[in-house]
Scaffold this motif. Structure first.
Motif, PDB file in Angstrom:
ATOM      1  N   THR A   1       1.178  11.847  -0.758  1.00  0.00           N
ATOM      2  CA  THR A   1       0.520  13.038  -0.195  1.00  0.00           C
ATOM      3  C   THR A   1       1.309  14.290  -0.578  1.00  0.00           C
ATOM      4  O   THR A   1       2.526  14.237  -0.758  1.00  0.00           O
TER       5      THR A   1
ATOM      6  N   MET B   1       9.727   2.597  -8.119  1.00  0.00           N
ATOM      7  CA  MET B   1       8.480   2.908  -8.829  1.00  0.00           C
ATOM      8  C   MET B   1       7.905   4.244  -8.360  1.00  0.00           C
ATOM      9  O   MET B   1       7.426   5.041  -9.161  1.00  0.00           O
TER      10      MET B   1
ATOM     11  N   PHE C   1       7.750   7.223 -10.996  1.00  0.00           N
ATOM     12  CA  PHE C   1       6.460   7.358 -11.652  1.00  0.00           C
ATOM     13  C   PHE C   1       5.280   7.678 -10.734  1.00  0.00           C
ATOM     14  O   PHE C   1       4.448   8.531 -11.051  1.00  0.00           O
ATOM     15  N   LEU C   2       5.181   6.990  -9.602  1.00  0.00           N
ATOM     16  CA  LEU C   2       3.939   7.094  -8.825  1.00  0.00           C
ATOM     17  C   LEU C   2       3.809   8.417  -8.079  1.00  0.00           C
ATOM     18  O   LEU C   2       2.699   8.905  -7.872  1.00  0.00           O
TER      19      LEU C   2
ATOM     20  N   ARG D   1      -6.495  17.178   4.554  1.00  0.00           N
ATOM     21  CA  ARG D   1      -5.509  17.064   3.468  1.00  0.00           C
ATOM     22  C   ARG D   1      -5.789  15.761   2.737  1.00  0.00           C
ATOM     23  O   ARG D   1      -6.066  14.736   3.348  1.00  0.00           O
ATOM     24  N   ILE D   2      -5.732  15.829   1.413  1.00  0.00           N
ATOM     25  CA  ILE D   2      -6.143  14.678   0.610  1.00  0.00           C
ATOM     26  C   ILE D   2      -4.953  14.129  -0.167  1.00  0.00           C
ATOM     27  O   ILE D   2      -4.181  14.883  -0.749  1.00  0.00           O
ATOM     28  N   GLY D   3      -4.826  12.827  -0.150  1.00  0.00           N
ATOM     29  CA  GLY D   3      -3.757  12.181  -0.907  1.00  0.00           C
ATOM     30  C   GLY D   3      -4.296  10.981  -1.650  1.00  0.00           C
ATOM     31  O   GLY D   3      -5.500  10.734  -1.677  1.00  0.00           O
ATOM     32  N   LYS D   4      -3.370  10.254  -2.254  1.00  0.00           N
ATOM     33  CA  LYS D   4      -3.758   9.051  -2.987  1.00  0.00           C
ATOM     34  C   LYS D   4      -3.254   7.824  -2.244  1.00  0.00           C
ATOM     35  O   LYS D   4      -2.215   7.868  -1.590  1.00  0.00           O
ATOM     36  N   VAL D   5      -3.987   6.743  -2.364  1.00  0.00           N
ATOM     37  CA  VAL D   5      -3.504   5.467  -1.850  1.00  0.00           C
ATOM     38  C   VAL D   5      -3.529   4.478  -3.018  1.00  0.00           C
ATOM     39  O   VAL D   5      -4.521   4.382  -3.740  1.00  0.00           O
ATOM     40  N   LEU D   6      -2.406   3.825  -3.252  1.00  0.00           N
ATOM     41  CA  LEU D   6      -2.300   2.877  -4.366  1.00  0.00           C
ATOM     42  C   LEU D   6      -2.052   1.492  -3.797  1.00  0.00           C
ATOM     43  O   LEU D   6      -1.067   1.274  -3.073  1.00  0.00           O
ATOM     44  N   ASP D   7      -2.961   0.577  -4.084  1.00  0.00           N
ATOM     45  CA  ASP D   7      -2.788  -0.804  -3.633  1.00  0.00           C
ATOM     46  C   ASP D   7      -2.199  -1.612  -4.772  1.00  0.00           C
ATOM     47  O   ASP D   7      -2.827  -1.775  -5.816  1.00  0.00           O
ATOM     48  N   LEU D   8      -0.984  -2.107  -4.557  1.00  0.00           N
ATOM     49  CA  LEU D   8      -0.277  -2.847  -5.606  1.00  0.00           C
ATOM     50  C   LEU D   8      -0.183  -4.318  -5.224  1.00  0.00           C
ATOM     51  O   LEU D   8       0.193  -4.640  -4.096  1.00  0.00           O
ATOM     52  N   GLN D   9      -0.528  -5.188  -6.158  1.00  0.00           N
ATOM     53  CA  GLN D   9      -0.243  -6.614  -6.000  1.00  0.00           C
ATOM     54  C   GLN D   9       0.995  -6.887  -6.833  1.00  0.00           C
ATOM     55  O   GLN D   9       0.993  -6.646  -8.048  1.00  0.00           O
TER      56      GLN D   9
ATOM     57  N   PHE E   1       1.216   5.380  -0.100  1.00  0.00           N
ATOM     58  CA  PHE E   1       0.528   6.646   0.167  1.00  0.00           C
ATOM     59  C   PHE E   1       1.290   7.756  -0.525  1.00  0.00           C
ATOM     60  O   PHE E   1       2.512   7.865  -0.343  1.00  0.00           O
TER      61      PHE E   1
ATOM     62  N   ARG F   1       0.854  -1.183   0.000  1.00  0.00           N
ATOM     63  CA  ARG F   1       0.000   0.000   0.000  1.00  0.00           C
ATOM     64  C   ARG F   1       0.892   1.236   0.000  1.00  0.00           C
ATOM     65  O   ARG F   1       1.695   1.427   0.916  1.00  0.00           O
TER      66      ARG F   1
END
Lengths: 79, 79
Positions: free
Chosen positions: A9, A60, A64-65, A38-46, A7, A5
């Protein structure tokens, strides 16, 4: 298969306009107790292979992310 | 002052188009080991009062922060 996972921000010094709008909307709905949003992104990677996992994920994120000029990132390995 | 972190993610049954694009981009950068990417939002809230905190946060999520038709939410109290 590892589940990571990430984060992403906005750096704390930067104004988070989207968060500000959400905060104001919460206030207008009556949630005056909310002092900051405050708003951020959460990316769940398999990820298929757990070889060099921290290195892979860090690379990564940097390439890129996340935009490391304006964003911070961190991650946790969930399984 | 309590700091609450809210996660809003698309329901697992739904196609995450944004996540798919990120996954394909990671593949084209050489990270073929990434098998799935799903993207959500993380909202960091500073709340002035800790009275009925779980109830307050749940209500805010259901009324405004998440679209519960297509999104799941969860939260954790960080301090």
């Amino acid at each position: 298969m590892p589940h990571v996972r990430v984060f992403v921000t906005l750096k704390p010094a930067l104004l988070d306009a989207q968060g500000r709008v959400v905060q104001e909307s919460l206030h207008s709905l009556g949630y005056k107790q909310v002092e900051q949003v405050r708003i951020g992104k959460v990316l769940d990677l398999q990820i298929a292979s757990s070889e060099n996992l921290p290195q892979q994920v860090e690379e990564m994120c940097k390439r890129f992310l996340a935009n490391t000029v304006i964003e911070d990132f961190c991650y946790e390995v969930l399984s």
